[in-house]
Design an enzyme around this catalytic site. Sequence first.
Site, PDB file in Angstrom:
ATOM      1  N   ARG A   7      42.137  28.503  25.687  1.00  0.00           N
ATOM      2  CA  ARG A   7      42.361  27.804  26.950  1.00  0.00           C
ATOM      3  C   ARG A   7      41.128  26.943  27.237  1.00  0.00           C
ATOM      4  O   ARG A   7      40.091  27.100  26.607  1.00  0.00           O
ATOM      5  CB  ARG A   7      42.568  28.805  28.080  1.00  0.00           C
ATOM      6  CG  ARG A   7      43.869  29.587  27.967  1.00  0.00           C
ATOM      7  CD  ARG A   7      43.868  30.802  28.889  1.00  0.00           C
ATOM      8  NE  ARG A   7      43.670  30.418  30.273  1.00  0.00           N
ATOM      9  CZ  ARG A   7      43.231  31.239  31.235  1.00  0.00           C
ATOM     10  NH1 ARG A   7      42.920  32.490  30.954  1.00  0.00           N
ATOM     11  NH2 ARG A   7      43.093  30.819  32.476  1.00  0.00           N
ATOM     12  N   SER A  13      39.312  26.597  30.171  1.00  0.00           N
ATOM     13  CA  SER A  13      38.361  26.932  31.231  1.00  0.00           C
ATOM     14  C   SER A  13      36.975  27.154  30.633  1.00  0.00           C
ATOM     15  O   SER A  13      36.824  27.417  29.436  1.00  0.00           O
ATOM     16  CB  SER A  13      38.805  28.205  31.966  1.00  0.00           C
ATOM     17  OG  SER A  13      38.625  29.336  31.136  1.00  0.00           O
ATOM     18  N   LYS A  43      42.339  41.338  28.620  1.00  0.00           N
ATOM     19  CA  LYS A  43      43.130  41.745  29.787  1.00  0.00           C
ATOM     20  C   LYS A  43      44.263  40.761  30.092  1.00  0.00           C
ATOM     21  O   LYS A  43      45.144  41.071  30.879  1.00  0.00           O
ATOM     22  CB  LYS A  43      42.240  41.974  31.006  1.00  0.00           C
ATOM     23  CG  LYS A  43      41.589  40.762  31.602  1.00  0.00           C
ATOM     24  CD  LYS A  43      40.839  41.159  32.866  1.00  0.00           C
ATOM     25  CE  LYS A  43      40.160  39.964  33.494  1.00  0.00           C
ATOM     26  NZ  LYS A  43      39.484  40.302  34.742  1.00  0.00           N
ATOM     27  N   ASP A  44      44.253  39.587  29.459  1.00  0.00           N
ATOM     28  CA  ASP A  44      45.360  38.629  29.636  1.00  0.00           C
ATOM     29  C   ASP A  44      46.510  38.874  28.668  1.00  0.00           C
ATOM     30  O   ASP A  44      47.545  38.226  28.767  1.00  0.00           O
ATOM     31  CB  ASP A  44      44.869  37.184  29.412  1.00  0.00           C
ATOM     32  CG  ASP A  44      43.951  36.699  30.520  1.00  0.00           C
ATOM     33  OD1 ASP A  44      43.996  37.282  31.620  1.00  0.00           O
ATOM     34  OD2 ASP A  44      43.186  35.754  30.279  1.00  0.00           O
ATOM     35  N   SER A  76      44.027  39.331  41.786  1.00  0.00           N
ATOM     36  CA  SER A  76      44.404  40.502  40.992  1.00  0.00           C
ATOM     37  C   SER A  76      45.043  41.563  41.878  1.00  0.00           C
ATOM     38  O   SER A  76      44.434  42.017  42.851  1.00  0.00           O
ATOM     39  CB  SER A  76      43.146  41.067  40.317  1.00  0.00           C
ATOM     40  OG  SER A  76      43.274  42.451  40.071  1.00  0.00           O
ATOM     41  N   LEU A  77      46.259  41.977  41.544  1.00  0.00           N
ATOM     42  CA  LEU A  77      46.923  43.026  42.317  1.00  0.00           C
ATOM     43  C   LEU A  77      46.135  44.333  42.251  1.00  0.00           C
ATOM     44  O   LEU A  77      46.092  45.091  43.213  1.00  0.00           O
ATOM     45  CB  LEU A  77      48.339  43.273  41.796  1.00  0.00           C
ATOM     46  CG  LEU A  77      49.401  42.218  42.118  1.00  0.00           C
ATOM     47  CD1 LEU A  77      50.774  42.730  41.729  1.00  0.00           C
ATOM     48  CD2 LEU A  77      49.397  41.845  43.590  1.00  0.00           C
ATOM     49  N   ARG A  78      45.533  44.615  41.096  1.00  0.00           N
ATOM     50  CA  ARG A  78      44.727  45.838  40.969  1.00  0.00           C
ATOM     51  C   ARG A  78      43.552  45.810  41.937  1.00  0.00           C
ATOM     52  O   ARG A  78      43.321  46.758  42.691  1.00  0.00           O
ATOM     53  CB  ARG A  78      44.211  45.974  39.523  1.00  0.00           C
ATOM     54  CG  ARG A  78      43.245  47.150  39.314  1.00  0.00           C
ATOM     55  CD  ARG A  78      42.587  47.080  37.939  1.00  0.00           C
ATOM     56  NE  ARG A  78      41.804  45.857  37.772  1.00  0.00           N
ATOM     57  CZ  ARG A  78      40.522  45.724  38.092  1.00  0.00           C
ATOM     58  NH1 ARG A  78      39.848  46.743  38.595  1.00  0.00           N
ATOM     59  NH2 ARG A  78      39.889  44.573  37.902  1.00  0.00           N
ATOM     60  N   ARG A  79      42.807  44.700  41.929  1.00  0.00           N
ATOM     61  CA  ARG A  79      41.653  44.615  42.835  1.00  0.00           C
ATOM     62  C   ARG A  79      42.106  44.662  44.291  1.00  0.00           C
ATOM     63  O   ARG A  79      41.491  45.332  45.118  1.00  0.00           O
ATOM     64  CB  ARG A  79      40.865  43.330  42.557  1.00  0.00           C
ATOM     65  CG  ARG A  79      40.097  43.377  41.237  1.00  0.00           C
ATOM     66  CD  ARG A  79      39.306  42.100  40.998  1.00  0.00           C
ATOM     67  NE  ARG A  79      38.601  42.142  39.715  1.00  0.00           N
ATOM     68  CZ  ARG A  79      38.529  41.127  38.870  1.00  0.00           C
ATOM     69  NH1 ARG A  79      39.123  39.969  39.166  1.00  0.00           N
ATOM     70  NH2 ARG A  79      37.877  41.237  37.735  1.00  0.00           N
ATOM     71  N   ARG A 109      43.373  32.036  43.781  1.00  0.00           N
ATOM     72  CA  ARG A 109      43.521  31.588  42.396  1.00  0.00           C
ATOM     73  C   ARG A 109      42.446  30.549  42.053  1.00  0.00           C
ATOM     74  O   ARG A 109      41.685  30.119  42.897  1.00  0.00           O
ATOM     75  CB  ARG A 109      44.918  30.963  42.181  1.00  0.00           C
ATOM     76  CG  ARG A 109      46.088  31.937  42.169  1.00  0.00           C
ATOM     77  CD  ARG A 109      46.152  32.804  40.925  1.00  0.00           C
ATOM     78  NE  ARG A 109      45.963  32.100  39.670  1.00  0.00           N
ATOM     79  CZ  ARG A 109      46.883  31.377  39.059  1.00  0.00           C
ATOM     80  NH1 ARG A 109      48.080  31.233  39.575  1.00  0.00           N
ATOM     81  NH2 ARG A 109      46.622  30.806  37.898  1.00  0.00           N
ATOM     82  N   GLY A 110      42.473  30.131  40.804  1.00  0.00           N
ATOM     83  CA  GLY A 110      41.520  29.119  40.355  1.00  0.00           C
ATOM     84  C   GLY A 110      40.566  29.700  39.343  1.00  0.00           C
ATOM     85  O   GLY A 110      40.415  30.915  39.237  1.00  0.00           O
ATOM     86  N   ASN A 111      39.923  28.819  38.571  1.00  0.00           N
ATOM     87  CA  ASN A 111      38.977  29.330  37.576  1.00  0.00           C
ATOM     88  C   ASN A 111      37.716  29.846  38.270  1.00  0.00           C
ATOM     89  O   ASN A 111      37.575  29.755  39.487  1.00  0.00           O
ATOM     90  CB  ASN A 111      38.668  28.271  36.505  1.00  0.00           C
ATOM     91  CG  ASN A 111      37.953  27.066  37.080  1.00  0.00           C
ATOM     92  OD1 ASN A 111      37.182  27.167  38.023  1.00  0.00           O
ATOM     93  ND2 ASN A 111      38.212  25.909  36.519  1.00  0.00           N
ATOM     94  N   GLN A 150      34.627  28.931  38.439  1.00  0.00           N
ATOM     95  CA  GLN A 150      33.809  27.990  39.225  1.00  0.00           C
ATOM     96  C   GLN A 150      34.466  27.660  40.570  1.00  0.00           C
ATOM     97  O   GLN A 150      33.787  27.551  41.597  1.00  0.00           O
ATOM     98  CB  GLN A 150      33.584  26.693  38.430  1.00  0.00           C
ATOM     99  CG  GLN A 150      32.488  26.785  37.395  1.00  0.00           C
ATOM    100  CD  GLN A 150      32.902  27.544  36.145  1.00  0.00           C
ATOM    101  OE1 GLN A 150      34.060  27.925  35.990  1.00  0.00           O
ATOM    102  NE2 GLN A 150      31.968  27.770  35.244  1.00  0.00           N
ATOM    103  N   THR A 151      35.804  27.517  40.557  1.00  0.00           N
ATOM    104  CA  THR A 151      36.535  27.225  41.794  1.00  0.00           C
ATOM    105  C   THR A 151      36.362  28.371  42.789  1.00  0.00           C
ATOM    106  O   THR A 151      36.145  28.163  43.985  1.00  0.00           O
ATOM    107  CB  THR A 151      38.036  27.031  41.487  1.00  0.00           C
ATOM    108  OG1 THR A 151      38.170  25.997  40.522  1.00  0.00           O
ATOM    109  CG2 THR A 151      38.825  26.669  42.721  1.00  0.00           C
ATOM    110  N   ARG A 152      36.459  29.590  42.284  1.00  0.00           N
ATOM    111  CA  ARG A 152      36.336  30.760  43.172  1.00  0.00           C
ATOM    112  C   ARG A 152      34.931  30.860  43.753  1.00  0.00           C
ATOM    113  O   ARG A 152      34.755  31.191  44.926  1.00  0.00           O
ATOM    114  CB  ARG A 152      36.693  32.034  42.403  1.00  0.00           C
ATOM    115  CG  ARG A 152      38.149  32.047  41.961  1.00  0.00           C
ATOM    116  CD  ARG A 152      38.505  33.331  41.267  1.00  0.00           C
ATOM    117  NE  ARG A 152      39.641  33.140  40.366  1.00  0.00           N
ATOM    118  CZ  ARG A 152      40.356  34.138  39.863  1.00  0.00           C
ATOM    119  NH1 ARG A 152      40.061  35.376  40.180  1.00  0.00           N
ATOM    120  NH2 ARG A 152      41.353  33.896  39.064  1.00  0.00           N
ATOM    121  N   CYS A 180      52.154  42.090  35.696  1.00  0.00           N
ATOM    122  CA  CYS A 180      51.236  41.664  36.755  1.00  0.00           C
ATOM    123  C   CYS A 180      51.743  42.103  38.130  1.00  0.00           C
ATOM    124  O   CYS A 180      51.108  41.851  39.133  1.00  0.00           O
ATOM    125  CB  CYS A 180      51.080  40.143  36.731  1.00  0.00           C
ATOM    126  SG  CYS A 180      50.006  39.564  35.436  1.00  0.00           S
TER     127      CYS A 180
END
Length: 308
Positions: free
Chosen positions: A11, A13, A85-86, A131-134, A151-153, A155-157, A244
């Site tokens: 990918r 990113s 994890k993906d 993340s649903l887990r988090r 969402r977002g990569n 750097q965006t976060r 997910c």
Amino acid sequence: MQSNPLRIGTRGSALALAQAHETRERLMAAHGLAEEAFEIVVIKTSGDKIQDRPLSEVGGKGLFTKEIEEALLDGRIDLAVHSSKDMPTVLPDGLALTAFLPREDVRDAFLSPKAKTLSDLPQGAVVGSSSLRRQAMIKRLRPDIEVVMYRGNLQTRLRKLAEGEVDATLLAAAGLRRLGLEKEITSLLEVDEFIPAVGQGAICIESRADDEATLQKLAAIHDPDTQVRLDAERAFLAVLDGSCRTPIGGLAVLDGGRLHFRGIVLKPDGSEAHEADASGAAEDAVAIGRSVGEALKAKMGPGFLAGH
């Protein structure tokens, strides 16, 4: 001398590229090859294109792998570098996870300009996480906190956090380290309180199962201990049909020839959680992971995830 470069699919990113570069550097060192012996091929995936809603609503984990796996099957690339994890638990026919790099820190990192730890956040604070887990684990520890989709990569976060869109966020410590962003980490969440995602911190390499030339190259950089741990974690996830849409955590730890595995499944709002663990010989990793998955299935009962 290799005439055609080995094509590494990834990918686009910053984190995905860092992982592809690490793979290339390990292959260069192991085989005494120059950078020109490799070509990094960036492939845009559905998961990268969809930024406005949770992945669980549009198809789950496979969104980060589908286009890359098509390129592997078509012969456009020779290997693909993924965050473990993906990876869905079932791979397309003809493809296999053929190498794992040594695993990084598995913990979740807490990032906030307003508090040192999750427990220090003020009442009603806003935490961003996709993340649903988090989300479920945050709500389990702090039901008063508002968790928003984020969402977002990476750097965006980080930018959204700096701009005050949320009071805090959680990210994988491994990803921050791989990008040289350790300084952004406010504190680390220990695994006894906050079980990581299956495969967190581990880079896996996928290739065609019958591509002997590539398999031989990958064997030189493969880390067997990481594979044993991931075998247990992925077997656990497969039993629970981990999509997910289900908050699931699982971590295998190796101590000599012994493997200890602990798993958790939660309701999305954190109101209920079940845990189980098992230990055994490392060579029984798959059976150990499965047994914990079965134990949790029995504890949950049929209605636990109804409506989610």
